[in-house]
Scaffold this motif. Structure first.
Motif, PDB file in Angstrom:
ATOM      1  N   CYS A 121      -1.761  -4.626  -0.544  1.00 22.05           N
ATOM      2  CA  CYS A 121      -2.328  -3.962   0.627  1.00 22.05           C
ATOM      3  C   CYS A 121      -3.057  -2.702   0.196  1.00 22.05           C
ATOM      4  CB  CYS A 121      -1.212  -3.623   1.625  1.00 22.05           C
ATOM      5  SG  CYS A 121      -1.806  -2.741   3.093  1.00 22.05           S
ATOM      6  N   ILE A 123      -4.721   0.856   0.898  1.00 21.54           N
ATOM      7  CA  ILE A 123      -4.406   1.937   1.833  1.00 21.54           C
ATOM      8  C   ILE A 123      -5.593   2.140   2.777  1.00 21.54           C
ATOM      9  CG2 ILE A 123      -3.774   4.359   2.047  1.00 21.54           C
ATOM     10  CD1 ILE A 123      -1.626   2.564   0.871  1.00 21.54           C
ATOM     11  N   CYS A 131      -1.962  -6.778   4.280  1.00 24.62           N
ATOM     12  CA  CYS A 131      -1.204  -5.707   4.931  1.00 24.62           C
ATOM     13  C   CYS A 131      -0.405  -6.274   6.106  1.00 24.62           C
ATOM     14  CB  CYS A 131      -2.133  -4.604   5.408  1.00 24.62           C
ATOM     15  SG  CYS A 131      -3.035  -3.770   4.068  1.00 24.62           S
ATOM     16  N   ASP A 135       2.922  -1.919   7.109  1.00 27.16           N
ATOM     17  CA  ASP A 135       1.913  -1.169   6.354  1.00 27.16           C
ATOM     18  C   ASP A 135       0.957  -0.454   7.300  1.00 27.16           C
ATOM     19  OD1 ASP A 135       3.003  -2.086   3.954  1.00 27.16           O
ATOM     20  OD2 ASP A 135       1.766  -3.904   3.991  1.00 27.16           O
TER      21      ASP A 135
END
Length: 622
Positions: A121, A123, A131, A135
């Motif tokens: 995933c 950011i 994600c 997350d």
């Protein structure tokens, strides 16, 4: 070529774009582009209703973001003021002009330009399929807020991502909306699927040559059948009105199965049966056809039935049919001699003899179409040339011809081939906007002048015309009696009608055999006004000057018209000259001027002597 329609407008007069409509099913576009925005859910592209944060299922070829995420609690929908409703007339007009949109090929919901890590995933990448909801709850913002398709389209689909930080825990919001392009220059409709794609063309090989030939051998290349151009949409809308249906120049002649086919060499010298016959477009073509003599009886293009079994529609999209009748049949032997059959009621089909010789093969087809001035076809006849061929004559050559004759008129023969012949009439016609030359088959519908009569009365000879003959200088006239009570403008209209006639042509053919579809072979008529200053100016003379030149070889020069001018000479009719009655002499003339440059004999350049001397030839003097 990709057919693309542009929607133009003035920016100051365009209404504000309506809020985008949220769609439950993802659309498609051509290419992806990411546009970061300062905040989610703001701006003119913000949707009015929010969807569930769950991403749609991804296709097998492109991973879809949001797979495997658990549904998050929804927030109450945000209400936005609706745009003012348009009037029914404006809505109907907009719907008629909207037309079909381009065919999308890419699903923007499956695109993610910030997904840089494999099986991890990224950011703040709200479209990353790796994600999860946990997350997303840790994200502070979305690095990519919107993913759109092609920015050149007037209407495109967009995937909008945002983070709802007010929720507990924070959740990702995903929406599919339709965006309107604010640019006044945008692509409204396209009928070519790969118009905006960078796809290398398929190179012809021995394996794919047949498939490419089927795709590109017709009059138009293959295109998306579900996407039409605006011109086709306008033609469909106009056909739905109550206007009287009729054929116009260049429109394909419709039949019960499709259209009247006139085979022609479109891509190569090979005959293509997909060429339609256009209304009022005289054609004479020849092409070659590669066949097998043993299969001549099964090849449709070699049989008479292929050209006569379909009835022609009298007007487009009508139920009134016109049968194609056989006018004459000419039989050609292997030696080339031709014999005209006494009866044309027989049906002679191709016959194979021992796979070496084939009889009754169509070698020539000549259509003769009769039509009315209202654009209706009343009669269709065809003449055939049937020949005998063998294996040594392959490929065979076929000749096709189509001519049009107006009803109750006789076809006007050519005035020369190619140059004009002395004493033959000048061929003239009109040219409507966006079409070829419209030529009347009536002799008196050509370039004509006033014809004199024994009583010399202009009102008696009004409408009586005589054609202009090439090489013949002509002069004619008449007398018009007027009174003091005659109005000036009415008198001018009467005299011009006598001098020019009702329909004075706009173009004159440069050659005696100029075809109507070859616009460059026609010369426009230049109008000149020669007048004096005064209150009441009446035309008294109409002078036509034809300039021609000798064209081609000195051994056999051809007469070619290079310029035609029509001059109206007026004079002042003073009020003091009026009496109880007055007679005015009206004259019309035609003058031919030879503007050929003197012929100069040409000689070959004298030979040059390339002599080289030794460098010390003039030593010791030089």
């Amino acid at each position: 070529m990709a057919a693309v329609a542009l929607r133009l407008g003035i920016l100051l007069l365009l209404p504000p774009p309506p809020p985008p409509a949220v769609k439950g099913v993802s659309g498609q576009s051509r290419s992806a582009s990411a546009t970061p925005q300062p905040s989610a859910g703001s701006g003119p592209t913000a949707p009015s209703v929010r969807e569930t944060p769950r991403r749609p299922a991804a296709s097998p070829t492109a991973p879809g973001p949001g797979q495997g995420s658990s549904p998050a609690p929804e927030s109450p929908p945000t209400e936005t003021p609706a745009p003012p409703a348009a009037s029914p007339a404006a809505a109907a007009t907009a719907a008629a002009r909207a037309g079909p949109g381009p065919a999308p090929v890419t699903d923007v919901a499956t695109l993610c330009v910030c997904d840089l890590s494999v099986a991890q995933c990224d950011i703040n990448c709200c479209c990353d399929p790796d994600c999860s909801a946990a997350d997303f709850s840790l994200f502070t913002t979305c690095s990519v807020h919107i993913v759109t398709g092609d920015s050149q389209l007037c209407t495109q689909e967009a995937a909008i991502y945002s983070i709802n930080v007010a929720a507990h825990p924070p959740e990702r919001i995903f929406k599919l909306v339709d965006q309107n392009n604010p640019s006044i220059f945008c692509i409204h409709a396209t009928n070519y699927k790969q118009a905006l794609s960078f796809i290398p063309p398929e190179m012809p090989t021995s394996q794919n040559f047949d498939s490419l030939l089927k795709q590109f051998e017709g009059i138009t290349f293959s295109a998306e059948s579900d996407v039409l151009l605006n011109t086709e949409l306008d033609a469909q809308n106009s056909s739905d009105t109550n206007e009287t249906a009729r054929y116009e120049y260049g429109v394909p002649i419709q039949t019960t199965d499709a259209f009247l086919r006139l085979p022609a060499p479109l891509v190569s010298s090979q005959c293509s049966d997909a060429n339609p016959a256009g209304f009022l477009v005289n054609q004479a073509v020849k092409c070659f056809r590669m066949i097998k003599v043993g299969n001549c009886n099964t090849t449709q293009a070699l049989s008479m039935l292929f050209y006569t079994n379909s009835s022609i529609l009298a007007v487009p999209k009508s139920s009134q049919l016109v049968n194609v009748t056989v006018q004459t049949i000419t039989v050609q032997s292997l030696s080339g001699t031709r014999t005209l059959l006494n009866s044309s009621d027989v049906l002679l089909l191709p016959k194979n003899l021992d796979n070496q010789v084939c009889l009754n093969v169509v070698l020539g087809v000549s259509y003769s179409i009769t039509y009315t001035d209202a654009g209706e076809i009343t009669d269709a006849a065809v003449s055939f040339v049937l020949g005998t061929i063998n294996t040594k004559m392959l490929p065979i050559q076929q000749n096709f011809e189509i001519t049009f004759t107006q009803l109750n008129t006789k076809p006007v023969p050519l005035s020369g081939n190619p140059g004009y012949g002395i004493g033959l009439p000048l061929r003239a016609g009109f040219r409507p906007t966006g079409s070829g030359i419209i030529q009347s088959t009536n002799t008196h519908g050509q370039l004509t002048v006033l014809q004199s009569s024994s009583n010399q009365d202009c009102l008696a000879v009004e409408g009586v015309r005589t054609p202009v003959l090439f090489g013949y200088n002509m002069i004619s006239g008449c007398k018009l009696r007027i009174t003091a009570r005659t109005e000036c403008q009415l008198l001018v209209n009467i005299i011009l009608n006598v001098l020019k006639g009702q329909n004075f042509p706009e173009y004159v053919a440069s050659f005696g055999n100029s075809q109507a579809q070859d616009v460059l072979d026609w010369v426009p008529i230049t109008h000149i006004q020669s007048s004096e200053q005064g209150l009441c100016q009446i035309p008294v003379s109409f002078e036509i000057e034809v300039k021609w030149t000798k064209y081609g070889s000195l051994m056999n020069p051809q007469a070619k018209i290079v310029n035609v001018s029509a001059t109206v000479i007026t004079t002042i009719l003073a009020q003091t000259h009026f009496g109880s009655e007055r007679t005015i002499q009206i004259a019309s003339s035609v003058t031919f001027v030879d503007v050929s440059t003197p012929a100069e004999p040409g000689y070959k350049a004298p030979p040059t002597i390339n002599a080289k001397l030794p460098f010390d030839f003039f030593f010791p003097f030089v």
